[in-house]
Design a protein around this motif. Structure first.
Motif, mmCIF file in Angstrom:
data_model
loop_
_atom_site.group_PDB
_atom_site.id
_atom_site.type_symbol
_atom_site.label_atom_id
_atom_site.label_comp_id
_atom_site.label_asym_id
_atom_site.label_seq_id
_atom_site.Cartn_x
_atom_site.Cartn_y
_atom_site.Cartn_z
ATOM 1 N N ALA A 1 0.853 -1.192 0.000
ATOM 2 C CA ALA A 1 0.000 0.000 0.000
ATOM 3 C C ALA A 1 0.882 1.233 0.000
ATOM 4 C CB ALA A 1 -0.922 0.011 1.214
ATOM 5 N N LEU A 2 0.637 2.139 -0.932
ATOM 6 C CA LEU A 2 1.430 3.354 -1.063
ATOM 7 C C LEU A 2 0.676 4.553 -0.509
ATOM 8 C CD1 LEU A 2 2.862 2.806 -4.643
ATOM 9 C CD2 LEU A 2 4.007 2.419 -2.469
ATOM 10 N N PRO A 3 1.386 5.560 0.013
ATOM 11 C CA PRO A 3 0.706 6.743 0.567
ATOM 12 C C PRO A 3 0.090 7.595 -0.529
ATOM 13 C CG PRO A 3 3.080 7.063 0.567
ATOM 14 C CD PRO A 3 2.848 5.639 0.132
ATOM 15 N N LYS A 4 -1.067 8.190 -0.214
ATOM 16 C CA LYS A 4 -1.753 9.072 -1.160
ATOM 17 C C LYS A 4 -1.563 10.546 -0.829
ATOM 18 C CE LYS A 4 -5.463 5.692 -1.999
ATOM 19 N NZ LYS A 4 -5.146 4.707 -0.950
ATOM 20 N N LEU A 5 -0.983 10.843 0.338
ATOM 21 C CA LEU A 5 -0.785 12.235 0.734
ATOM 22 C C LEU A 5 0.354 12.835 -0.085
ATOM 23 C CD1 LEU A 5 -1.933 14.187 2.945
ATOM 24 C CD2 LEU A 5 0.133 13.650 4.260
ATOM 25 N N PRO A 6 0.100 13.895 -0.858
ATOM 26 C CA PRO A 6 1.132 14.440 -1.768
ATOM 27 C C PRO A 6 2.111 15.357 -1.054
ATOM 28 C CG PRO A 6 -0.908 15.661 -2.038
ATOM 29 C CD PRO A 6 -1.197 14.587 -1.023
ATOM 30 N N ILE A 7 2.867 14.818 -0.117
ATOM 31 C CA ILE A 7 3.801 15.631 0.651
ATOM 32 C C ILE A 7 4.984 16.018 -0.227
ATOM 33 C CG2 ILE A 7 5.050 13.610 1.516
ATOM 34 C CD1 ILE A 7 5.343 15.125 4.181
ATOM 35 N N SER A 8 5.456 17.243 -0.052
ATOM 36 C CA SER A 8 6.601 17.730 -0.822
ATOM 37 C C SER A 8 7.866 17.010 -0.364
ATOM 38 C CB SER A 8 6.755 19.239 -0.628
ATOM 39 O OG SER A 8 7.932 19.709 -1.241
ATOM 40 N N LEU A 9 8.702 16.609 -1.330
ATOM 41 C CA LEU A 9 9.904 15.841 -1.030
ATOM 42 C C LEU A 9 11.175 16.654 -1.228
ATOM 43 C CD1 LEU A 9 8.942 12.427 -2.696
ATOM 44 C CD2 LEU A 9 8.769 13.080 -0.285
ATOM 45 N N THR A 10 11.080 17.979 -1.102
ATOM 46 C CA THR A 10 12.287 18.795 -1.174
ATOM 47 C C THR A 10 13.120 18.560 0.084
ATOM 48 O OG1 THR A 10 11.219 20.686 -0.111
ATOM 49 C CG2 THR A 10 11.075 20.538 -2.515
ATOM 50 N N ASN A 11 14.406 18.875 -0.007
ATOM 51 C CA ASN A 11 15.300 18.641 1.130
ATOM 52 C C ASN A 11 14.862 19.418 2.365
ATOM 53 O OD1 ASN A 11 16.918 16.946 -0.396
ATOM 54 N ND2 ASN A 11 18.251 18.609 -1.088
ATOM 55 N N THR A 12 14.385 20.641 2.157
ATOM 56 C CA THR A 12 13.957 21.455 3.293
ATOM 57 C C THR A 12 12.734 20.846 3.963
ATOM 58 O OG1 THR A 12 14.778 23.418 2.132
ATOM 59 C CG2 THR A 12 13.313 23.772 4.010
ATOM 60 N N ASP A 13 11.742 20.448 3.158
ATOM 61 C CA ASP A 13 10.538 19.859 3.727
ATOM 62 C C ASP A 13 10.851 18.545 4.436
ATOM 63 O OD1 ASP A 13 8.445 21.718 3.035
ATOM 64 O OD2 ASP A 13 8.743 21.139 0.957
ATOM 65 N N LEU A 14 11.719 17.730 3.866
ATOM 66 C CA LEU A 14 12.071 16.459 4.493
ATOM 67 C C LEU A 14 12.804 16.683 5.810
ATOM 68 C CD1 LEU A 14 13.221 14.353 1.404
ATOM 69 C CD2 LEU A 14 11.130 14.064 2.740
ATOM 70 N N LYS A 15 13.660 17.704 5.863
ATOM 71 C CA LYS A 15 14.382 17.987 7.105
ATOM 72 C C LYS A 15 13.421 18.451 8.199
ATOM 73 C CE LYS A 15 18.287 20.569 8.998
ATOM 74 N NZ LYS A 15 17.555 20.901 10.230
ATOM 75 N N VAL A 16 12.482 19.341 7.836
ATOM 76 C CA VAL A 16 11.509 19.814 8.820
ATOM 77 C C VAL A 16 10.610 18.667 9.282
ATOM 78 C CG1 VAL A 16 9.544 21.357 9.184
ATOM 79 C CG2 VAL A 16 11.553 22.158 7.932
ATOM 80 N N ALA A 17 10.212 17.801 8.339
ATOM 81 C CA ALA A 17 9.390 16.649 8.707
ATOM 82 C C ALA A 17 10.129 15.733 9.668
ATOM 83 C CB ALA A 17 8.969 15.883 7.459
ATOM 84 N N SER A 18 11.434 15.540 9.447
ATOM 85 C CA SER A 18 12.222 14.694 10.333
ATOM 86 C C SER A 18 12.403 15.342 11.702
ATOM 87 C CB SER A 18 13.584 14.403 9.702
ATOM 88 O OG SER A 18 14.390 13.631 10.555
#
Length: 936
Positions: free
Chosen positions: A441-458
């Motif tokens: 099952a794959l996620p449907k939420l279209p989260i941005s995968l830019t480096n900045t967004d990934l760092k903030v998400a982490s």
């Protein structure tokens, strides 16, 4: 359901009450240091204090999982034996990342009857409708009926089963972007499009379809409509929705005249054909079929994705790991009223495990092939398996420079400076050897995968949209990171035996029960699985993947996802699974603050203000109502929010009936002018307010006024009820209607409606509200308007509201002696299953049986008709009394429980205009479901 604990270092007090059956030794109770690898306990060392040479217990653990509030399982690896131990304390643990919300299974039936067999495919819509398939087997006739089952996640027992009419096994199910239509395809090449009958979630029909006779369908998708959003975690605290959720430039697969996206679907068959069907506005279906390439070959697996330029990418595999995974570009166009398909071969790839000498023959078959999203054609997930194990690889398509020989560089310096670019697949990550994968099952939420967004998400531990689910044949489910493929959470579907006697009694088991199909919700906070017995399991997925967060950060995560649903119009039921009663008040306040910030921004865009503001206001009120259901302290406010939705809908409908005397008047509309005048004039005399209005704008036909009498009566009754309840505020428990007494916007809306009704009463007195008064000479409407205006003046300034004066309270105290206070038919406030899931204890349900009929004494009847047997029922939207035992067919909302008749008893134009506001969805945005007559 056991869940892997995720922690960096746990000091667990282990009081073991079992012993190893091989070595016969019992571990010493004490404090054990458990170092952890990655982010969960795997390959840890467990050594008994004071006796580190005890080899049986010094070896690495296979697993350390939680099976309850106070229990752990620690398997002894020497014989792979599970011992039950008690958890006394943890110093640094995290919350469970996945837990079971409810299970819904089929009632056992005799073998001679139809009974569910093996579930095949599953699909989850943005409206939180779940469709899944089963094969029903008749033991006598030895034939199969291929069924499609529809459920709403709020009422999973209320299953609607369709005899699909497919002659072969159903291979694909696919929802459209609106969640109101479903595609099904089978192994005979037949494709059907299902839509709701009368906009009912439990009534479906197949209207159109197509067929590639005798050619099984292996992949199916709707054409892209060109709408793509990106969630920016970095800007989750921004004041503008446009910054949080940006619109990505993306072209539709096909457009009509004027740029409107054309609807249709695309499918891939097992013989290498691609078929496209286009739905024209007149209902005609254009279908075309073309080969993916000149040399057709067998296609065992396929998936479909779309590019930003409007093209389609198809990935195929013949199922053998020794063969390449092929990619094709498909272009669809309409030429001379006919559908045309053009295909082009794209770069292919071989899986890494195929080229690795150590694993070359270990995984002979490719079992799963999926693009990460329909609109991400450059990222793909591949899974290769053998009979016992699997491996997963993540590939990405990138542009790379083509090396040029030095000879050509000297001849042409330009070539050396700018080498030609080519597209090439590169592997980004891969897993180690896993158990055999049964579903993905794959996620449907279209989260941005830019480096900045990934760092903030982490940093903020925001993981929705970053994890994908793998279901295994041993019954477990793993959530792994979509980029690194590192495990983030593990859940086990069945508990292992915990005592020696139970193990000795075990017989040789058949194939283990595991999920045959899994799907993630549209916010990635829930996971549904259909196992090999047709049982449906609903699992929560923690937004922080089990990390302990402070309350403010947890609220920020949930608020961000609620805002996403507010913008897109998606249903937010799966978000409510993670809201605790203590969060409700803060979430409601923060939602209101965000709406006020957005509303202020919309003032700068006049062309968007009217419609967008109205849509956002109704959605946020519906969200507040659903949140308040989760806490007993805010239950009374649920009725207020539902009444406010009803009030807004009535106000908009009645104002839309007003017409200016001259159609080309450049002035404001009559409804806007009425709002402006009523807000400026604070006179308590209703007749003096009427003088400032153009009464010719309020002229309507007599039949129209008479048809609106029930709605007018509700407005009059509601004003009387609110004023009569004013003296009781602050004393005793909070009653329904309490929040209206300090809501200046709603009180202003009621004033406007009272003025309109007063004017209409001059045209047709029979349309006025009917009051039971003690005096025949009393002007009830003037009295109520006077008191309502005084109350409105005291709280019209939201920033500096004042308390009602004593004279107003005294006058309201006299109302029960002057007028008969009506009984307002409030909507049921506790008719949802979501509030029963707050204690984290999974519910066990049966398809076709409401929870109250299954021995759940703690659960109330969820259906509105069953809540008060023998009491008069009411049509909540038409305000018509249905009697104690209604004979008319009714429908109810899947979210708020609102009940209304299925067919309209009145054919007047004004009534139709009112009904058009909720013919497709309830006022709260929930779907309608038909209620059986047995409930009435």
């Amino acid at each position: 359901m056991p869940v892997v604990l995720a922690t960096t270092l746990a000091q667990a007090w282990l009081a073991v009450d079992g012993k190893c059956p091989r070595c016969g030794q019992r571990p010493v109770a004490g404090v054990y240091n458990v170092p952890v690898r990655s982010q969960f306990i795997d390959g840890a060392q467990l050594r008994a204090p004071g006796n580190p040479k005890r080899a049986c217990w010094a070896r690495p653990l296979l697993l350390l999982v939680s099976i309850g509030a106070h229990d752990l399982l620690a398997p002894c690896v020497c014989v792979k034996w599970c011992l039950r131990i008690s958890r006394k304390s943890f110093s640094s643990t995290k919350d469970a990342t996945m837990d079971l919300a409810y299970v819904c299974e089929w009632e056992k039936r005799p073998k001679s009857n139809h009974c569910p067999s093996i579930a095949l495919v599953c699909a989850w819509s943005c409206r939180n409708l779940i469709a899944f398939t089963t094969d029903l087997k008749n033991e006598e006739e030895k034939d199969l009926t291929h069924m499609i089952h529809m459920i709403d996640t709020e009422h999973p027992w209320d299953v609607y089963s369709i005899n699909s009419g497919h002659v072969e096994t159903i291979t694909c199910l696919e929802w459209d972007q609106s969640g109101s239509r479903l595609l099904s395809a089978d192994a005979d090449g037949q494709i059907k499009c299902w839509s709701m009958m009368d906009h009912l979630a439990n009534s479906w029909e197949s209207t159109v379809g197509c067929s590639v006779e005798g050619d099984p369908i292996v992949a199916l998708s709707w054409l892209h409509n060109g709408v793509k959003l990106a969630l920016h975690v970095e800007k989750s605290g921004a004041s503008n929705f446009g910054e949080k959720f940006s619109r990505v430039k993306f072209s539709p697969s096909l457009t009509l005249f004027g740029g409107k996206p054309m609807e249709g679907w695309i499918a891939v068959t097992i013989s290498g054909l691609v078929t496209v069907s286009l739905l024209k506005p007149n209902g005609q279906v254009l279908t075309s079929t073309e080969s993916l390439c000149r040399l057709r070959c067998r296609v065992a697996l396929a998936d479909i994705a779309f590019t930003g330029g409007g093209n389609i990418v198809v990935a195929t595999s013949d199922g053998s790991n020794a063969s390449p995974v092929q990619f094709y570009k498909v272009c669809v166009s309409v030429v001379n009223e006919k559908c045309k398909i053009d295909t082009e071969i794209l770069p292919s790839l071989f899986m890494r495990c195929t080229t690795d000498p150590a694993r070359k023959d270990k995984y002979p078959a490719i079992t799963h092939l999926k693009f990460f999203a329909r609109d991400m054609s450059e990222q793909i997930l591949l899974c290769a398996s053998n009979q016992n194990n699997s491996i997963v690889e993540y590939w990405s398509l990138r542009k790379e420079g083509l090396p040029v020989n030095n000879i050509f560089q000297k001849l042409s310096p330009i070539v050396g400076d700018k080498p030609p670019m080519i597209l090439k697949w590169r592997i980004l990550s891969a897993t180690n050897d896993l158990d055999r994968v049964s579903a993905v099952a794959l996620p449907k939420l279209p989260i941005s995968l830019t480096n900045t967004d990934l760092k903030v998400a982490s940093d903020t531990k925001f993981f929705p949209g970053l994890g994908l689910a793998l279901a295994f044949h041993d019954g477990s489910v793993h959530i792994i990171h979509r980029l690194t493929l590192q495990t983030m959470a593990v859940s086990y579907g069945s508990q292992r035996p915990v005592d020696e006697q139970a193990i000795k009694r075990q017989r040789t088991a058949g194939p283990s029960v595991h999920f045959k199909a899994v799907q993630m919700s549209w916010t990635s906070l829930a996971l549904v699985g259909i196992d090999s017995h047709g049982k449906l399991s609903m699992l929560r997925i923690s937004p922080s993947m089990g990390h302990v967060l402070d309350m403010s950060l947890s609220l920020r995560h949930l608020l961000f996802l609620l805002e996403y649903c507010m913008v897109t119009g998606y249903d937010w039921w799966d978000i409510l699974l993670h809201v605790q009663p203590g969060m409700v008040q803060n979430l409601v306040e923060k939602l209101h603050e965000e709406y006020m910030r957005q509303n202020a921004a919309l003032q700068q865009k006049v062309h968007l203000q009217s419609y967008t503001s109205q849509v956002l206001s109704t959605r946020i009120i519906a969200m507040k109502a659903s949140l308040c259901k989760l806490s007993s302290a805010t239950m009374a406010r649920v009725c207020d929010f539902h009444a406010k939705l009803f009030l807004i809908a009535i106000s908009c409908t009645l104002k839309s009936l007003l017409r200016p005397p001259v159609l080309n008047t450049p002035d404001k509309s009559p409804g806007d002018r009425l709002t402006e005048i009523c807000s400026k004039i604070t006179d308590i005399d209703i007749d003096k307010v009427m003088i400032n209005l153009k009464t010719e704008e309020f002229v309507l036909e007599m039949t129209t006024l008479q048809s609106l009498q029930q709605l007018i009566q509700w407005v009059g009754d509601f004003v009387l009820y609110l004023l009569a309840s004013l003296p009781n505020q602050g004393s005793g428990p909070v009653r329904p209607g309490h929040s209206f007494l300090r809501d200046g916007v709603s009180l202003s809306m009621l004033r406007e409606l009272m003025v309109m009704i007063r004017i209409w009463g001059l045209l047709k007195p029979s349309c006025l509200p009917i009051y039971t008064a003690t005096s025949d000479t009393q002007d009830s409407m003037s009295l109520l308007f006077r008191l309502l205006t005084k109350l409105w003046i005291s709280c019209r300034d939201e920033n500096h509201p004042s308390e009602p004066d004593d004279a107003l309270v005294d006058e309201c105290c006299l109302l029960p002696s002057q007028l008969l206070i009506p009984n307002i038919g409030w909507l049921p406030a506790n008719d949802s299953i979501i509030s029963k899931l707050q204690n984290k204890q999974p519910l066990r349900l049966l398809f076709g049986k409401p929870p109250g009929l299954m021995g759940h004494t703690a659960l109330l009847q969820f259906d509105t008709f069953a809540r008060a047997p023998g009491q008069p029922k009411i049509d909540h939207l038409r305000r018509l009394h249905l009697g104690a035992y209604p004979t008319e067919e009714c429908k109810s909302c899947t979210r708020c429980g609102c009940v209304t008749m299925l067919k309209s008893p009145n054919k007047a134009t004004a009534v139709k205009q009112w009904e058009q506001r909720w013919i497709k969805n309830c006022l709260c945005g929930g779907l309608w479901r038909k209620m059986p007559l047995s409930y009435s």
